[in-house]
Motif scaffolding. Structure first.
Motif, PDB file in Angstrom:
ATOM      1  N   VAL A 227      34.452  39.451  30.968  1.00 54.96           N
ATOM      2  CA  VAL A 227      35.249  38.445  30.620  1.00 54.96           C
ATOM      3  C   VAL A 227      34.301  37.195  30.600  1.00 54.96           C
ATOM      4  CG1 VAL A 227      35.585  37.920  33.107  1.00 54.96           C
ATOM      5  CG2 VAL A 227      37.191  37.203  31.307  1.00 54.96           C
ATOM      6  N   THR A 228      34.251  36.299  29.880  1.00 54.93           N
ATOM      7  CA  THR A 228      33.343  35.116  29.587  1.00 54.93           C
ATOM      8  C   THR A 228      33.409  34.013  30.596  1.00 54.93           C
ATOM      9  OG1 THR A 228      35.020  34.060  28.028  1.00 54.93           O
ATOM     10  CG2 THR A 228      33.480  35.678  26.988  1.00 54.93           C
ATOM     11  N   SER A 229      34.774  34.198  31.562  1.00 52.02           N
ATOM     12  CA  SER A 229      34.582  33.101  32.643  1.00 52.02           C
ATOM     13  C   SER A 229      33.167  33.369  33.664  1.00 52.02           C
ATOM     14  CB  SER A 229      35.677  33.147  33.252  1.00 52.02           C
ATOM     15  OG  SER A 229      36.168  34.608  33.739  1.00 52.02           O
ATOM     16  N   LYS A 230      32.894  32.439  34.081  1.00 52.70           N
ATOM     17  CA  LYS A 230      31.751  32.473  35.225  1.00 52.70           C
ATOM     18  C   LYS A 230      31.942  33.344  36.167  1.00 52.70           C
ATOM     19  CE  LYS A 230      28.376  29.292  37.567  1.00 52.70           C
ATOM     20  NZ  LYS A 230      28.162  27.876  37.875  1.00 52.70           N
ATOM     21  N   PRO A 241      32.873  39.673  35.222  1.00 54.02           N
ATOM     22  CA  PRO A 241      32.325  38.715  34.358  1.00 54.02           C
ATOM     23  C   PRO A 241      31.075  38.948  33.803  1.00 54.02           C
ATOM     24  CG  PRO A 241      31.819  38.060  36.614  1.00 54.02           C
ATOM     25  CD  PRO A 241      32.784  39.199  36.665  1.00 54.02           C
ATOM     26  N   ILE A 242      30.650  38.569  32.456  1.00 56.96           N
ATOM     27  CA  ILE A 242      29.441  38.747  31.651  1.00 56.96           C
ATOM     28  C   ILE A 242      28.444  37.878  32.656  1.00 56.96           C
ATOM     29  CG2 ILE A 242      28.122  38.240  29.802  1.00 56.96           C
ATOM     30  CD1 ILE A 242      30.804  38.641  28.228  1.00 56.96           C
ATOM     31  N   ALA A 243      28.658  36.849  33.221  1.00 57.31           N
ATOM     32  CA  ALA A 243      27.975  36.203  33.881  1.00 57.31           C
ATOM     33  C   ALA A 243      27.028  36.727  35.181  1.00 57.31           C
ATOM     34  CB  ALA A 243      28.495  34.934  34.542  1.00 57.31           C
ATOM     35  N   ALA A 244      27.763  37.891  35.548  1.00 63.07           N
ATOM     36  CA  ALA A 244      27.176  38.898  36.731  1.00 63.07           C
ATOM     37  C   ALA A 244      25.855  39.530  36.043  1.00 63.07           C
ATOM     38  CB  ALA A 244      28.213  39.886  36.948  1.00 63.07           C
TER      39      ALA A 244
END
Length: 324
Positions: A227-230, A241-244
């Motif tokens: 998911v693109t959320s932080k 999250p992709i941010a992971a």
């Protein structure tokens, strides 16, 4: 006698002025005194159209006037935006603007509107991230798998999005800029065909809204791997999250109400409070969340600050708007 005439004339002028001022005050204080229109840039039944109709009953109740939803689809919201710019800034014509319009304004110098100059802002309605999906039978189980495969096979993996220069396309370009991976875009006019190609494996992955892939996800025909959320999105807590994997990556879009530039502050505040009331209703909040949105309303100043921050974020990606 001259004195008497002077006094009478002065009294008449003063009385006339008082009537005029009183009439103006009544007109200003009576907002709204006629139906309000909400225009948007997509077709009937689209996500913006549905959201406008979800909040309209509460707006009608709070403001005491009819609310008419008018789709003006086409040209990436340009038709709706230009129509709004032709209207007076009196609060009777509003624009259900999406984060995509802000992306277009920031990245395409040919866009006939500027989101920082041409609009007044009332309130956000929803916030939402995007989801990265693969086919149910894809060997890619995590975003880490996808990143490794893309780096091992530069230019071999492809992905689907809904058009060059829109938020979904640039969300991937932003990801490519952060990771250095080389993947090939495939633009689709029809979301149904894109979903079918992900399901069949003709597309390695796609990025879209949770709403767009809701049925395929529910039926386990595709699998969400990022998911693109932080951080983890509360409405879809099972999707990492992709941010992971890519620190600093975040794309969260929004929908909200705007008006032509120059909307008086008192009208903006009254409309904003009506939106806050609408979004806080349990039935409205539940409906918005069922569509993958976080219900989020607030002040005009908070909305403008979000628009400005996103504009600055997307501006450097203008080079990716033109097809290569």
């Amino acid at each position: 006698m001259m004195r008497t005439g002077f006094n009478r004339r002065t009294l008449l002028l003063s009385a006339g002025g008082a009537l005029t001022l009183a009439g103006t005050a009544r007109a200003q204080g009576a907002f709204p005194s006629k139906p309000i229109r909400i225009v948007h840039g997509y077709g009937p039944g689209s996500n913006p159209d549905t959201i406008a109709r979800v909040i309209s009953p509460s707006l009608i109740e709070t403001l005491g006037q009819s609310v008419i939803v008018e789709p003006k689809p086409g040209a990436g919201e340009r038709i709706a935006a230009q129509y709004l710019m032709s209207q007076p800034p009196d609060g009777y014509t509003l624009y259900l603007i999406t984060g995509g319009a802000n992306v277009i304004s920031a990245t395409d110098p040919q866009t006939p509107f500027n989101t920082l100059k041409d609009f007044s802002y009332v309130s956000t309605i929803t916030l939402f991230p995007f989801v990265l999906v693969v086919g149910a039978n894809s060997p890619l189980k995590t975003f880490g798998d996808l990143l490794a495969a893309a780096k091992a096979n530069p230019g071999k993996l492809n992905y689907g999005h809904s058009g060059i220069g829109n938020t979904l396309h640039l969300a991937i370009e932003y990801l490519k800029a952060l990771t250095g991976m080389k993947i090939e875009p495939v633009a689709y006019k029809d979301t149904g065909q894109q979903i079918a190609d992900v399901m069949s494996g003709r597309l390695d992955f796609a990025i879209s809204t949770f709403t767009g892939y809701h049925g395929a996800l529910a039926n386990k025909q595709v699998r969400a791997i990022g998911v693109t959320s932080k951080e983890t999105w509360p409405l879809n807590p099972d999707v990492p999250p992709i941010a992971a994997t890519v620190p600093g990556y975040e794309v969260v879009s929004w929908l909200g109400l705007a008006a032509p530039a120059g909307l008086p502050a008192d009208i903006a505040d009254k409309l904003s409070k009506a939106v806050v009331t609408a979004v806080a209703r349990p039935d409205v909040k539940a409906r918005l969340e069922s569509m993958g949105n976080e219900a989020r309303a607030g002040t005009p100043a908070v909305f403008r600050a979000r628009v400005e921050a996103d504009y600055a974020k997307w501006k450097p990606l203008a080079k990716f708007v033109s097809p290569s």
